[in-house]
Design a protein around this motif. Structure first.
Motif, mmCIF file in Angstrom:
data_model
loop_
_atom_site.group_PDB
_atom_site.id
_atom_site.type_symbol
_atom_site.label_atom_id
_atom_site.label_comp_id
_atom_site.label_asym_id
_atom_site.label_seq_id
_atom_site.Cartn_x
_atom_site.Cartn_y
_atom_site.Cartn_z
ATOM 1 N N PRO A 48 0.778 -1.250 0.000
ATOM 2 C CA PRO A 48 0.000 0.000 0.000
ATOM 3 C C PRO A 48 0.803 1.289 0.000
ATOM 4 C CG PRO A 48 -0.245 -1.196 2.077
ATOM 5 C CD PRO A 48 0.401 -2.126 1.117
ATOM 6 N N MET A 49 1.873 1.382 0.800
ATOM 7 C CA MET A 49 2.599 2.649 0.858
ATOM 8 C C MET A 49 3.407 2.902 -0.408
ATOM 9 S SD MET A 49 1.776 4.316 3.505
ATOM 10 C CE MET A 49 0.132 3.624 3.406
ATOM 11 N N VAL A 50 3.994 1.858 -0.973
ATOM 12 C CA VAL A 50 4.684 2.017 -2.251
ATOM 13 C C VAL A 50 3.679 2.434 -3.318
ATOM 14 C CG1 VAL A 50 5.913 0.806 -4.087
ATOM 15 C CG2 VAL A 50 6.554 0.420 -1.706
ATOM 16 N N ARG A 51 2.516 1.804 -3.309
ATOM 17 C CA ARG A 51 1.471 2.157 -4.278
ATOM 18 C C ARG A 51 1.032 3.612 -4.112
ATOM 19 N NH1 ARG A 51 -1.373 -2.058 -3.481
ATOM 20 N NH2 ARG A 51 -2.863 -1.211 -2.002
ATOM 21 N N LEU A 52 0.889 4.065 -2.864
ATOM 22 C CA LEU A 52 0.491 5.452 -2.602
ATOM 23 C C LEU A 52 1.544 6.429 -3.105
ATOM 24 C CD1 LEU A 52 -1.419 7.515 -1.259
ATOM 25 C CD2 LEU A 52 -0.141 7.152 0.877
ATOM 26 N N LEU A 53 2.807 6.155 -2.802
ATOM 27 C CA LEU A 53 3.888 7.039 -3.235
ATOM 28 C C LEU A 53 3.992 7.090 -4.755
ATOM 29 C CD1 LEU A 53 6.600 6.087 -0.585
ATOM 30 C CD2 LEU A 53 5.376 8.259 -0.735
ATOM 31 N N LEU A 54 3.848 5.937 -5.394
ATOM 32 C CA LEU A 54 3.868 5.907 -6.852
ATOM 33 C C LEU A 54 2.727 6.758 -7.416
ATOM 34 C CD1 LEU A 54 4.561 2.109 -7.508
ATOM 35 C CD2 LEU A 54 6.112 4.003 -8.028
ATOM 36 N N GLY A 55 1.541 6.619 -6.837
ATOM 37 C CA GLY A 55 0.393 7.365 -7.324
ATOM 38 C C GLY A 55 0.547 8.861 -7.180
ATOM 39 N N ILE A 56 1.054 9.296 -6.029
ATOM 40 C CA ILE A 56 1.220 10.738 -5.801
ATOM 41 C C ILE A 56 2.274 11.305 -6.750
ATOM 42 C CG2 ILE A 56 1.978 12.491 -4.157
ATOM 43 C CD1 ILE A 56 0.808 10.752 -1.933
ATOM 44 N N ASN A 57 3.417 10.642 -6.852
ATOM 45 C CA ASN A 57 4.482 11.141 -7.722
ATOM 46 C C ASN A 57 4.034 11.217 -9.178
ATOM 47 O OD1 ASN A 57 7.377 11.523 -6.450
ATOM 48 N ND2 ASN A 57 6.420 9.840 -5.341
ATOM 49 N N ILE A 58 3.401 10.173 -9.660
ATOM 50 C CA ILE A 58 2.969 10.152 -11.057
ATOM 51 C C ILE A 58 1.849 11.156 -11.281
ATOM 52 C CG2 ILE A 58 1.885 8.721 -12.835
ATOM 53 C CD1 ILE A 58 3.395 6.327 -11.598
ATOM 54 N N GLY A 59 0.931 11.280 -10.316
ATOM 55 C CA GLY A 59 -0.146 12.251 -10.437
ATOM 56 C C GLY A 59 0.355 13.679 -10.508
ATOM 57 N N VAL A 60 1.311 14.006 -9.621
ATOM 58 C CA VAL A 60 1.889 15.358 -9.640
ATOM 59 C C VAL A 60 2.627 15.603 -10.954
ATOM 60 C CG1 VAL A 60 3.637 16.841 -8.571
ATOM 61 C CG2 VAL A 60 2.033 15.564 -7.140
ATOM 62 N N PHE A 61 3.328 14.593 -11.447
ATOM 63 C CA PHE A 61 4.054 14.747 -12.712
ATOM 64 C C PHE A 61 3.096 15.030 -13.868
ATOM 65 C CE2 PHE A 61 6.052 13.041 -16.563
ATOM 66 C CZ PHE A 61 7.245 13.749 -16.548
ATOM 67 N N ILE A 62 1.969 14.338 -13.881
ATOM 68 C CA ILE A 62 0.982 14.562 -14.948
ATOM 69 C C ILE A 62 0.438 15.983 -14.875
ATOM 70 C CG2 ILE A 62 -1.317 13.904 -15.753
ATOM 71 C CD1 ILE A 62 -0.618 11.018 -14.980
ATOM 72 N N LEU A 63 0.122 16.438 -13.655
ATOM 73 C CA LEU A 63 -0.372 17.808 -13.497
ATOM 74 C C LEU A 63 0.682 18.821 -13.921
ATOM 75 C CD1 LEU A 63 -2.212 17.627 -10.048
ATOM 76 C CD2 LEU A 63 -3.250 17.977 -12.291
ATOM 77 N N PHE A 108 10.811 3.497 -10.719
ATOM 78 C CA PHE A 108 11.220 2.106 -10.926
ATOM 79 C C PHE A 108 11.966 1.586 -9.708
ATOM 80 C CE2 PHE A 108 14.483 -0.950 -12.306
ATOM 81 C CZ PHE A 108 13.662 -1.947 -12.812
ATOM 82 N N MET A 109 12.887 2.385 -9.187
ATOM 83 C CA MET A 109 13.645 1.974 -8.009
ATOM 84 C C MET A 109 12.747 1.864 -6.782
ATOM 85 S SD MET A 109 16.786 1.729 -9.162
ATOM 86 C CE MET A 109 18.143 2.150 -8.077
ATOM 87 N N LEU A 110 11.794 2.793 -6.653
ATOM 88 C CA LEU A 110 10.844 2.722 -5.540
ATOM 89 C C LEU A 110 10.042 1.433 -5.597
ATOM 90 C CD1 LEU A 110 9.166 3.866 -3.196
ATOM 91 C CD2 LEU A 110 7.840 5.165 -4.886
ATOM 92 N N TRP A 111 9.554 1.099 -6.776
ATOM 93 C CA TRP A 111 8.781 -0.132 -6.943
ATOM 94 C C TRP A 111 9.632 -1.366 -6.669
ATOM 95 C CZ3 TRP A 111 9.698 -3.278 -11.517
ATOM 96 C CH2 TRP A 111 8.917 -4.439 -11.548
ATOM 97 N N MET A 112 10.828 -1.400 -7.221
ATOM 98 C CA MET A 112 11.636 -2.609 -7.148
ATOM 99 C C MET A 112 12.139 -2.881 -5.734
ATOM 100 S SD MET A 112 14.884 -3.720 -9.449
ATOM 101 C CE MET A 112 15.781 -5.218 -9.091
ATOM 102 N N PHE A 113 12.719 -1.868 -5.087
ATOM 103 C CA PHE A 113 13.309 -2.089 -3.766
ATOM 104 C C PHE A 113 12.341 -1.766 -2.634
ATOM 105 C CE2 PHE A 113 16.914 -1.280 -6.628
ATOM 106 C CZ PHE A 113 17.605 -2.468 -6.440
ATOM 107 N N GLY A 114 11.477 -0.769 -2.838
ATOM 108 C CA GLY A 114 10.525 -0.417 -1.792
ATOM 109 C C GLY A 114 9.540 -1.531 -1.499
ATOM 110 N N ARG A 128 7.967 5.888 7.325
ATOM 111 C CA ARG A 128 8.766 6.751 8.203
ATOM 112 C C ARG A 128 10.205 6.824 7.706
ATOM 113 N NH1 ARG A 128 8.978 4.244 13.781
ATOM 114 N NH2 ARG A 128 6.717 4.402 13.465
ATOM 115 N N TYR A 129 10.760 5.675 7.378
ATOM 116 C CA TYR A 129 12.139 5.640 6.889
ATOM 117 C C TYR A 129 12.270 6.414 5.573
ATOM 118 C CZ TYR A 129 16.504 3.740 5.070
ATOM 119 O OH TYR A 129 17.765 3.599 4.546
ATOM 120 N N TYR A 130 11.318 6.256 4.682
ATOM 121 C CA TYR A 130 11.337 6.949 3.394
ATOM 122 C C TYR A 130 11.429 8.464 3.589
ATOM 123 C CZ TYR A 130 9.793 8.236 -1.348
ATOM 124 O OH TYR A 130 9.719 8.762 -2.613
ATOM 125 N N PHE A 131 10.619 9.010 4.483
ATOM 126 C CA PHE A 131 10.624 10.451 4.698
ATOM 127 C C PHE A 131 11.854 10.910 5.480
ATOM 128 C CE2 PHE A 131 6.079 10.198 3.599
ATOM 129 C CZ PHE A 131 6.019 11.253 2.692
#
Length: 302
Positions: A48-63, A108-114, A128-131
Motif C-alpha cells: 500500500p505505501m509504495v502504491r500510494l507514493l507511486l500514485g502521488i508522484n505520477i499524479g503530480v508529474f501529470i499535473l 522504478f527503483m521505488l517499486w523494485m526495492f521499496g 517513516r524511513y522513506y521520509f
C-alpha cells in the motif's frame, strides 16, 4: 535498468504490521518462499505505501507537465527561501521531477526495492524511513547550497529517499544479485558502494551537473543513522520490558513459586519465569512458544 533474482511470494496475505525485533533484524525475503528464479522486479504485488507514493508522484508529474501546472517556485526546495516560511518544501520537493527519465528511474527503483522493504518492515516503518531519508537528503543539499553559492537553485526529486531505500536493501540483503540493464549481475553491497563513490565524485567535481549529489549522500547518511539507532533502541526497549516484567514477577514471587510451582503446574524441563524473561530480552516476545506465553500469563495473575 535493474532486475533481481528474487523468490516467489506465498499465496497467503503478508502481514503489514511491524514487529518489535528491530527493522534490521528482519530478512526482506522472509515472506518470499519457493525456488529462486530470475524475474524482472520484486516478484510480489505492490504494497500500500509504495502504491500510494507511486500514485502521488505520477499524479503530480501529470499535473506538472501535461496540465501546464508549474509548482517549482512554491514547492521545490530552494535553500535561500527555506527558513522560516517554507520548511514544508523539505517534503514537497520529493514529489516533483524534472522529466520523464527523472521520474521513471526513481519510480522504478521505488517499486523494485521499496516493495521488498515494505513487506519486511510493515507500512508504517517503511513510510517513516522513506521520509527520514528524503528530508535528511534535502537538509544536506540545502546546507551545501547555502554554504557554496547555491542558495537560489531549486532542488526537486525523490532521489534522496530512493538512495536511502537502496542502502537499507543493501544492508539487509548484501549478497542479493541484481542485474544492470538485465545483463550485468552485481551484488547489492557492491552496487551501494559504487553509487556512493559516484556521488562523491560528482559532488566533489567542478562540472555543471544538475544532479543533487549531496541530497543522495545525505539520504543515505540519514538512512544509515536511522537504521543503526533503530537497532540500538529496540535492544534497549526489549531490556526495559524484561526489567519491568521481572520486577512485577519478583513482587509476587512468594505467591508464584508455591509448593506445586504453578496454578497450572510447570512440566519437567520447562523454562522458569526468569529464563523466559531473559529469552524476551535477547530475542523479543515473538520468540516465545505458546507454553511459555501460558506460563507468563499464569505467573502474572498471582
Amino acid at each position: 535498468m535493474l532486475a533481481g533474482n528474487l523468490r516467489e511470494r506465498t499465496p497467503e496475505n503478508s502481514q503489514q504490521e511491524p514487529t518489535d525485533r528491530g527493522i534490521m533484524q528482519t530478512n526482506p525475503f522472509s515472506r518470499f518462499t519457493g525456488r529462486s528464479s530470475f524475474r524482472f522486479g520484486p516478484g510480489a504485488s505492490v504494497p500500500p505505501m509504495v502504491r500510494l507514493l507511486l500514485g502521488i508522484n505520477i499524479g503530480v508529474f501529470i499535473l506538472e507537465w501535461l496540465a501546464g501546472w508549474h509548482p517549482i517556485s512554491n514547492f521545490a526546495l530552494i535553500p535561500g527561501e527555506l527558513w522560516p516560511y517554507k520548511l514544508y518544501t523539505l517534503v514537497t520537493y520529493m514529489f516533483l521531477h524534472g522529466g520523464i527519465l527523472h521520474i521513471g528511474f526513481n519510480m522504478f527503483m521505488l517499486w523494485m526495492f521499496g516493495t521488498a522493504i515494505e513487506y519486511a518492515w510493515g507500512s508504517q516503518l517503511f513510510l517513516r524511513y522513506y521520509f527520514v531519508c528524503g528530508i535528511g537528503g534535502g537538509i544536506c543539499q540545502a546546507l551545501v547550497g547555502l554554504a557554496f553559492g547555491g542558495a537560489n537553485i531549486p532542488i526537486i526529486g525523490a532521489s534522496a529517499a530512493i538512495m536511502g531505500l537502496l542502502l537499507a536493501y543493501g544492508m539487509m540483503y548484501p549478497d542479493q544479485v541484481v542485474y544492470l540493464y538485465g545483463l550485468i549481475g552485481i551484488r547489492m553491497k557492491y552496487l551501494v558502494v559504487g553509487l556512493v563513490l559516484l556521488d562523491l565524485i560528482g559532488a566533489l567535481g567542478r562540472g555543471g551537473s544538475t544532479v543533487a549529489h549531496f541530497a543522495h549522500l545525505g539520504g543515505m547518511l540519514f538512512g544509515w543513522i536511522y537504521l543503526n539507532l533503530d537497532s540500538q533502541l529496540n535492544g534497549v526497549v526489549r531490556r526495559m520490558r524484561a526489567t519491568f516484567a521481572r520486577r512485577k514477577m519478583d513482587q509476587n514471587r512468594e505467591r508464584v513459586y508455591r509448593q506445586s510451582g504453578w496454578s497450572s503446574p510447570r512440566r519437567p524441563g520447562e523454562a522458569s519465569v526468569d529464563e523466559i524473561l531473559e529469552k524476551i530480552s535477547e530475542h523479543g516476545i515473538e520468540s516465545l512458544t505458546p507454553r511459555e506465553r501460558e506460563i507468563l500469563r499464569d505467573a502474572s495473575r498471582h
